[in-house]
Design a protein around this motif. Structure first.
Motif, PDB file in Angstrom:
ATOM      1  N   GLU A  65       0.837  -1.202   0.000  1.00 58.73           N
ATOM      2  CA  GLU A  65       0.000   0.000   0.000  1.00 58.73           C
ATOM      3  C   GLU A  65       0.871   1.251   0.000  1.00 58.73           C
ATOM      4  O   GLU A  65       0.593   2.207  -0.726  1.00 58.73           O
ATOM      5  N   SER A  68       2.490   1.597  -3.480  1.00 54.83           N
ATOM      6  CA  SER A  68       1.579   2.094  -4.522  1.00 54.83           C
ATOM      7  C   SER A  68       1.280   3.586  -4.311  1.00 54.83           C
ATOM      8  O   SER A  68       1.168   4.341  -5.277  1.00 54.83           O
ATOM      9  N   SER A  72       2.193   6.492  -7.104  1.00 55.21           N
ATOM     10  CA  SER A  72       1.168   7.408  -7.618  1.00 55.21           C
ATOM     11  C   SER A  72       1.571   8.864  -7.376  1.00 55.21           C
ATOM     12  O   SER A  72       1.297   9.730  -8.213  1.00 55.21           O
TER      13      SER A  72
END
Length: 79
Positions: A65, A68, A72
């Motif tokens: 998590e 990612s 991003s």
């Protein structure tokens, strides 16, 4: 009947001479008692696995998590 000072000195000398004849007595050496843990090694390992294993599994769940999210954010900055 109580001892006179002369008798007391004489008894002390006699006691010293008798002690010298017997020699030194053996001194008693106390051995250290090894303290034993109330928990066996197996239970300590299981307890460590439960505590540290839970932490490791939680990190394995969170790291993707975080990765990612970081990817991003980098994409937003580069675009």
């Amino acid at each position: 009947m109580t001892q006179t000072p002369q008798q007391r000195k004489s008894n002390e000398r006699f006691a010293k001479s008798e002690a010298a004849k017997r020699g030194k007595g053996k001194t008693v050496v106390k051995q250290k008692q090894s303290s034993k843990s109330p928990l066996s090694i197996g239970w300590v390992v299981i307890l460590a696995f439960v505590v540290c294993g839970g932490l490791a599994f939680e990190l394995l769940r969170i790291i993707p998590e975080i990765w990612s999210t970081a990817v991003s954010m980098v994409k937003r900055l580069t675009v």
